[in-house]
Scaffold this motif. Structure first.
Motif, PDB file in Angstrom:
ATOM      1  N   ALA A 164      58.345  31.571  27.591  1.00 13.35           N
ATOM      2  CA  ALA A 164      59.526  30.785  27.978  1.00 13.35           C
ATOM      3  C   ALA A 164      59.474  30.962  29.556  1.00 13.35           C
TER       4      ALA A 164
ATOM      5  N   SER B 260      63.839  36.723  24.614  1.00 13.26           N
ATOM      6  CA  SER B 260      64.619  37.949  24.731  1.00 13.26           C
ATOM      7  C   SER B 260      65.548  37.527  23.543  1.00 13.26           C
TER       8      SER B 260
ATOM      9  N   PRO C  51      65.487  32.177  27.355  1.00 17.22           N
ATOM     10  CA  PRO C  51      64.979  32.631  26.197  1.00 17.22           C
ATOM     11  C   PRO C  51      66.084  32.413  25.011  1.00 17.22           C
TER      12      PRO C  51
ATOM     13  N   ARG D 203      60.899  33.953  34.802  1.00 19.25           N
ATOM     14  CA  ARG D 203      62.001  32.940  34.033  1.00 19.25           C
ATOM     15  C   ARG D 203      63.116  33.592  34.214  1.00 19.25           C
TER      16      ARG D 203
ATOM     17  N   GLU E  92      59.234  38.344  31.737  1.00 18.69           N
ATOM     18  CA  GLU E  92      60.535  38.072  31.966  1.00 18.69           C
ATOM     19  C   GLU E  92      60.624  37.822  33.501  1.00 18.69           C
TER      20      GLU E  92
END
Length: 395
Positions: free
Chosen positions: A381, A349, A267, A24, A21
């Motif tokens: 992503a 996500s 995402p 991104r 995470e």
């Protein structure tokens, strides 16, 4: 006496061809602050900057570490930072993809009388796969020549990265060089490229572009909540990497889309494109995209200040006691990036409840006004390159 550390990030992208995470999530914010500092039309490498700042965090302590950690959403535990970095970079960089070349290299150039702690040296060489090179910074011309030659001989496709003045007041220089070369999975036919007008958000002609075009089965959706049309163009035979083109609706400014991207993530967009494929399949659509080349050379101090990173730039407050016992600080973080997009490719996500899609009307994407683009590794992503095209030119 406080000595400076100079940080360099060199990126290139050429056309012809739970921890994940982190890079991104901050990518849009970083792009926003960077374009604000230089006035739009830009390319940056969020993944490259994240790589560099994560490596810098390994040597930082106190508020210097905490500010980097918060801005780049890193874990508190240094061990978790290192493990997460290794796992993500392996996913992003180690993908075997026919038609795509992606490399990232890290370098640490240290003055010959600077003592680096063994633990820091082991971490950056073993875990960050960085090369440490000791040079005589007092002979700045010789140091620059040797550093540039070392980078070039490492296989990086860049020249004249560092200059003599970079070494004059520095004790250590951290450098990341990242390059991407991707061939479109479905290339454009150069014979179909035509010269066309490019407009601003008020439908006023800003200039001319060489507009590439093709018809084919591409993921294309109209995301109402984002006020944009979104198309995904993949690279290589296995489609592991792609470019997302985000074209604001007529009359909508790029800045307006930025604000929405605080709540709608990359995402989310990818998930919406996939949901459309699942629900409707792929239809033949028309894609028109300018050929373009953008180069950015920017000192990232101000954008990073805007993200809450201050102390590392201040001689009175910077703390890098994990790296050395000497008092050092970061004088500047220099980011240089290029991207070329042509008919052959690019040489460089959970879904949010706020994301509403209206497939009706999304049968063509004509990028004849300012748009955003993101080059991503699809499985994570992760945003490798990001930018805005807003100043037309005949490339």
């Amino acid at each position: 006496m406080r000595f400076s550390v100079l940080i360099f990030l060199i990126t290139s992208c050429y056309c012809d061809v739970d921890f994940s995470e982190r890079p991104r999530n901050f990518s849009v914010e970083l792009l926003y602050h960077t374009q604000k500092a230089i006035g739009g039309h830009v390319v940056i490498s969020p993944f490259g900057i994240w790589t560099l700042m994560t490596g810098l965090a390994v040597g930082a302590t106190g508020d210097s570490f905490e500010q980097i950690r918060i801005a780049f959403i890193l874990p508190r535990s240094l061990k978790t930072v290192v493990a997460g970095y290794k796992g993500l970079t392996n996913s992003v960089l180690k993908r075997a993809s026919d038609g795509v070349s992606l490399t990232s290299k890290n370098f640490v150039f240290a003055d010959d009388d600077l003592f680096l702690k063994p633990g820091f040296k082991q971490t950056v060489t073993k875990d960050f796969d960085a090369t440490i090179k000791v040079l005589d910074f007092k002979d700045s011309n010789d140091a620059a020549a040797k550093a540039n030659n070392f980078i070039l001989n490492s296989g990086a496709r860049v020249t004249n990265v560092l200059f003599s003045e970079d070494f004059e007041q520095s004790r250590m220089i951290l450098t990341n060089v990242i390059s991407f070369k991707g061939l479109w999975t479905s290339p454009f036919n150069a014979s179909d490229t035509t010269v066309e007008d490019f407009y601003n958000e008020n439908k006023e002609v800003m200039g001319k572009v060489k507009m590439m075009q093709q018809k084919g089965e591409f993921p294309l959706t109209n995301i109402v909540a984002l006020k944009s049309f979104v198309c995904e163009l993949t690279y290589g035979t296995d489609e592991a990497y792609s470019m997302l083109v985000i074209l604001p609706h007529p009359g909508v400014k790029v800045e307006d889309v930025y604000k929405i991207l605080e709540n709608i993530t990359i995402p989310d967009i990818i998930a919406r494109l996939q949901q459309d494929i699942n629900d409707y399949g792929l239809d033949e659509v028309e894609i028109k995209l300018p050929r373009f080349k953008i180069s950015t050379n920017i000192v990232m101090n101000r954008p990073l200040n805007d993200m809450g990173v201050y102390d590392i730039f201040d001689p009175a407050y910077a703390s890098f006691s994990r790296a050395t016992n000497e008092s050092i600080y970061v004088s500047s973080i220099v980011h240089k990036a290029d991207i070329e997009v042509s008919e052959a490719g690019t040489v460089a996500s959970a879904v949010s409840a706020a994301v509403l899609s209206n497939r009706f009307g999304a049968t063509r994407l004509v990028a004849d006004r300012p748009f955003l683009y993101f080059i991503i590794e699809r499985s994570t992503a992760t945003v490798i390159f990001a930018g805005i095209y807003s100043k037309p030119s005949l490339y």
